[in-house]
Design a protein around this motif. Sequence first.
Motif, mmCIF file in Angstrom:
data_model
loop_
_atom_site.group_PDB
_atom_site.id
_atom_site.type_symbol
_atom_site.label_atom_id
_atom_site.label_comp_id
_atom_site.label_asym_id
_atom_site.label_seq_id
_atom_site.Cartn_x
_atom_site.Cartn_y
_atom_site.Cartn_z
ATOM 1 N N MET B 63 -10.442 -6.890 7.806
ATOM 2 C CA MET B 63 -9.683 -5.789 7.201
ATOM 3 C C MET B 63 -9.458 -6.059 5.722
ATOM 4 O O MET B 63 -9.430 -7.213 5.294
ATOM 5 C CB MET B 63 -8.333 -5.633 7.894
ATOM 6 C CG MET B 63 -8.468 -5.268 9.365
ATOM 7 S SD MET B 63 -6.902 -4.817 10.104
ATOM 8 C CE MET B 63 -7.410 -4.697 11.832
ATOM 9 N N VAL B 64 -9.287 -4.974 4.951
ATOM 10 C CA VAL B 64 -8.954 -5.129 3.541
ATOM 11 C C VAL B 64 -7.520 -4.639 3.298
ATOM 12 O O VAL B 64 -6.655 -5.389 2.900
ATOM 13 C CB VAL B 64 -9.957 -4.398 2.623
ATOM 14 C CG1 VAL B 64 -9.540 -4.524 1.161
ATOM 15 C CG2 VAL B 64 -11.352 -4.996 2.796
ATOM 16 N N ASP B 65 -7.280 -3.364 3.580
ATOM 17 C CA ASP B 65 -5.962 -2.799 3.284
ATOM 18 C C ASP B 65 -5.100 -2.627 4.534
ATOM 19 O O ASP B 65 -3.887 -2.663 4.463
ATOM 20 C CB ASP B 65 -6.125 -1.438 2.615
ATOM 21 C CG ASP B 65 -6.938 -0.507 3.508
ATOM 22 O OD1 ASP B 65 -8.132 -0.799 3.724
ATOM 23 O OD2 ASP B 65 -6.384 0.470 4.021
ATOM 24 N N GLY B 66 -5.735 -2.359 5.676
ATOM 25 C CA GLY B 66 -4.970 -2.150 6.901
ATOM 26 C C GLY B 66 -4.266 -0.812 6.970
ATOM 27 O O GLY B 66 -3.338 -0.635 7.749
ATOM 28 N N GLY B 68 -6.288 2.290 6.796
ATOM 29 C CA GLY B 68 -7.271 3.348 7.041
ATOM 30 C C GLY B 68 -7.960 3.799 5.771
ATOM 31 O O GLY B 68 -8.695 4.780 5.780
ATOM 32 N N MET B 69 -7.746 3.097 4.686
ATOM 33 C CA MET B 69 -8.225 3.557 3.390
ATOM 34 C C MET B 69 -9.663 3.132 3.089
ATOM 35 O O MET B 69 -10.341 3.773 2.296
ATOM 36 C CB MET B 69 -7.242 3.060 2.330
ATOM 37 C CG MET B 69 -7.537 3.422 0.924
ATOM 38 S SD MET B 69 -8.598 2.227 0.156
ATOM 39 C CE MET B 69 -7.453 0.946 -0.273
ATOM 40 N N CYS B 70 -10.144 2.035 3.716
ATOM 41 C CA CYS B 70 -11.428 1.507 3.259
ATOM 42 C C CYS B 70 -12.541 1.531 4.299
ATOM 43 O O CYS B 70 -13.715 1.607 3.954
ATOM 44 C CB CYS B 70 -11.251 0.087 2.747
ATOM 45 S SG CYS B 70 -11.018 -1.124 4.045
ATOM 46 N N GLY B 71 -12.215 1.423 5.572
ATOM 47 C CA GLY B 71 -13.255 1.413 6.595
ATOM 48 C C GLY B 71 -13.925 0.069 6.803
ATOM 49 O O GLY B 71 -14.895 -0.034 7.549
ATOM 50 N N CYS B 73 -12.831 -2.245 8.525
ATOM 51 C CA CYS B 73 -12.502 -2.674 9.885
ATOM 52 C C CYS B 73 -13.192 -1.825 10.934
ATOM 53 O O CYS B 73 -12.793 -1.841 12.086
ATOM 54 C CB CYS B 73 -10.994 -2.576 10.063
ATOM 55 S SG CYS B 73 -10.422 -0.874 9.886
ATOM 56 N N CYS B 85 -7.781 -0.927 12.226
ATOM 57 C CA CYS B 85 -6.413 -1.030 11.718
ATOM 58 C C CYS B 85 -5.579 0.186 12.062
ATOM 59 O O CYS B 85 -4.391 0.081 12.288
ATOM 60 C CB CYS B 85 -6.405 -1.252 10.209
ATOM 61 S SG CYS B 85 -6.906 0.181 9.248
HETATM 62 S S1 FES Z 1 -8.769 -2.312 6.895
HETATM 63 FE FE1 FES Z 1 -9.274 -0.749 5.504
HETATM 64 S S2 FES Z 1 -9.484 0.924 6.820
HETATM 65 FE FE2 FES Z 1 -8.897 -0.629 8.194
#
Ligand code: FES
Lengths: 484, 121
Positions: B63-66, B68-71, B73, B85
């Motif tokens: 995960m990067v942001d957790g 739902g912003m980046c995908g 995960c 996430c």
């Molecule tokens: S960690 Fe970025 S969308 Fe899930």
Amino acid sequence: MNDQTAKEPHVLNKRERSMIAHQEMPLRPPQTRIHSFDEVPIGYSDEQARTESLRCLHCTTPACIGACPVGIDIPGFLRLIEQGNPGAAAKKIRETNFLPAVCGRVCPQDKQCQAVCVVGRRNIPVGIGNLERYAADYERTHGLFEIPDIKEPTGKRVAIIGSGPAGLSAAFALAIEGHEVTVFEASHRAGGVLVYGIPRFRLPIKVIDEDIRFLSKLGIRFVYNMVIGKILTLEDLLYREGFDAVLIGTGAGLPRLLNVPGSNANGVYSANEYLTRIYLMEANRFPNYSTPVFSGKKVAVVGAGNTAMDVLRTAKRLGAEPTCYYRRSHQEAPARSEELKHAEQEEMNWRWLSNPVEFIVDEDNFVKQIKCERMVLSEPDETGRQKPVPTGEFFVEECDTVVMALGCSVNPIIPSTDAEIRTNKWGVILVDPTTCQTSKTGVFAAGDAITGGSTVIQAMGQAKKAAAGIHEYLMGKSNSALKA
Amino acid sequence: MLITTNDGSAGLKGFVTDALLKVLEREKVIYVLAVGPVPMMKAVSEMTRALHIATYVSLNAIMVDGTGMCGACRVTVGGETKFACFHGPDFDGHKVDFENLTKRQKMFAKQEKIAFDNMHL
Ligand code: FES
Ligand SMILES: Cc1cc2nc3c(=O)[nH]c(=O)nc-3n(C[C@H](O)[C@H](O)[C@H](O)COP(=O)(O)OP(=O)(O)OC[C@H]3O[C@@H](n4cnc5c(N)ncnc54)[C@H](O)[C@@H]3O)c2cc1C
Ligand code: SF4
């Protein structure tokens, strides 16, 4: 400077003003700028700024103000620059826009104030954006910013969710009114897209950080690493934490992805992930910062909007040879002409009328090739729009990284964890158009969360409206939640 | 509580699935929740699939942001792309595409080693 401008400025008449040449924004040359993340436009010199400000005709009914989403007194601040007082000009802009250094850089002026500027009818419009930036930079570098007066404490507490332009603007407006403001941010840094999306070569980080420091000086509290909807819910904020009102400013950060074979391969990113890894997590300085990114040699970027241009130019700066794949033609590219031009100057490969249909992977699931179908444009339909039509002809090219820049939908975490928050079928949060109150009493929303993706200045304009709505709600004048 | 260790230094020597098998032989189980490393969750899901026991797994995709912003995960569940996430982290273990997840977990294996070595622990 020419003879006319050497006269006392206010005696210049309209004809004299309209003869002054437009001042081009100096840019760093493509050959050197692609090797660093330094800002590409250098900024006006004092003399250039004064000359450009003299081009304003000071219309009796200035069209530019009406076209500005926050209604900046444009001729007013241009006059102050003309009089050699950029600090006062910045102060004037701050009456309606507290992020002038940001907006001067990233606003689409060519679609707003400059699109309607009367000078633009015959000539190049007044460089309003460049001058806004000039005034704000002058104020910052000369330490002229003054903390505005704050009203008596009201004893009311407001929670703001998200620290993008919407959240920050609302925080500012509410703090000035004397409310106690807490900003909850999921990430470890404030700014939203300004820090995780917009590249540093368009918006240097010091510009944003400075503005956030001022917000802290107004007594606004920032709580980082806090995902509302997961760690605390809206109900928790209102009833357990005792906030009197809440503003949702969570943006439109749910990336759209292509659903083709290989979409979930290693090395295939959304634009948000790619940009976030680099700008928010500093992956370009890996391993000194611990988040990595594949900065492959051959980066395939899917899409041709503003975000795609940001990705192409970022990849170029990481030493890659980026290629843009877009299913329509150059003419239909949704990026602003300025952004497209800057990307073109930096020499990308362009594959117009090319629709990606597969990302071909190796045995470890790493992407190695992109397969596209060639498209042609249909005859224009009744609306004049030409659709891309498949030809049945395919081509394959090497790549080791793919970035999909296909736009975003609204971040769904909060609506999905509170049944009272109503959205439309695209997940956009519904609000009352005058107060920005959602279907849940005491909860308001602004920014990309209520538009599904727009601009910094639109988000700020709505946040201002929402802040006014919250203020009225808190002071007991209005408390009706969105009905229909 | 049953403890298992690979080397037998505590509890049962063996894998989580060995302990699970013991429990399944001993009593009737209608629901299994697996939380831990991907190979373990995969093995548990495979075991319970044959026995038709509802199984949930808590996925720790990268995960990067957790939010739902980046995908980063994203995982494939029942043939659909889901974000661990935000849609998860708990999913029906019998529907998760563990093969894709296992490969995605190794996406940064090289860089992880460099980052780890760089930490000067
Ligand atoms: S960690 Fe970025 S969308 Fe899930
Ligand atoms: C790459 C890129 C380039 C762009 N370039 C431009 C440009 O040049 N000019 C322009 O005008 N616009 C541009 N935009 C659009 C502009 O950035 C957005 O319209 C604007 O940032 C929206 O502001 P916002 O405050 O609504 O949301 P955002 O800026 O998205 O901020 C939302 C914040 O909320 C946080 N958050 C989300 N969910 C939660 C949660 N559950 N709990 C707590 N915090 C949460 C996020 O971490 C984020 O910090 C660009 C967008 C992108 C992606
Ligand atoms: S429309 Fe143009 S010329 Fe008229 S006031 Fe605005 S900036 Fe000046």
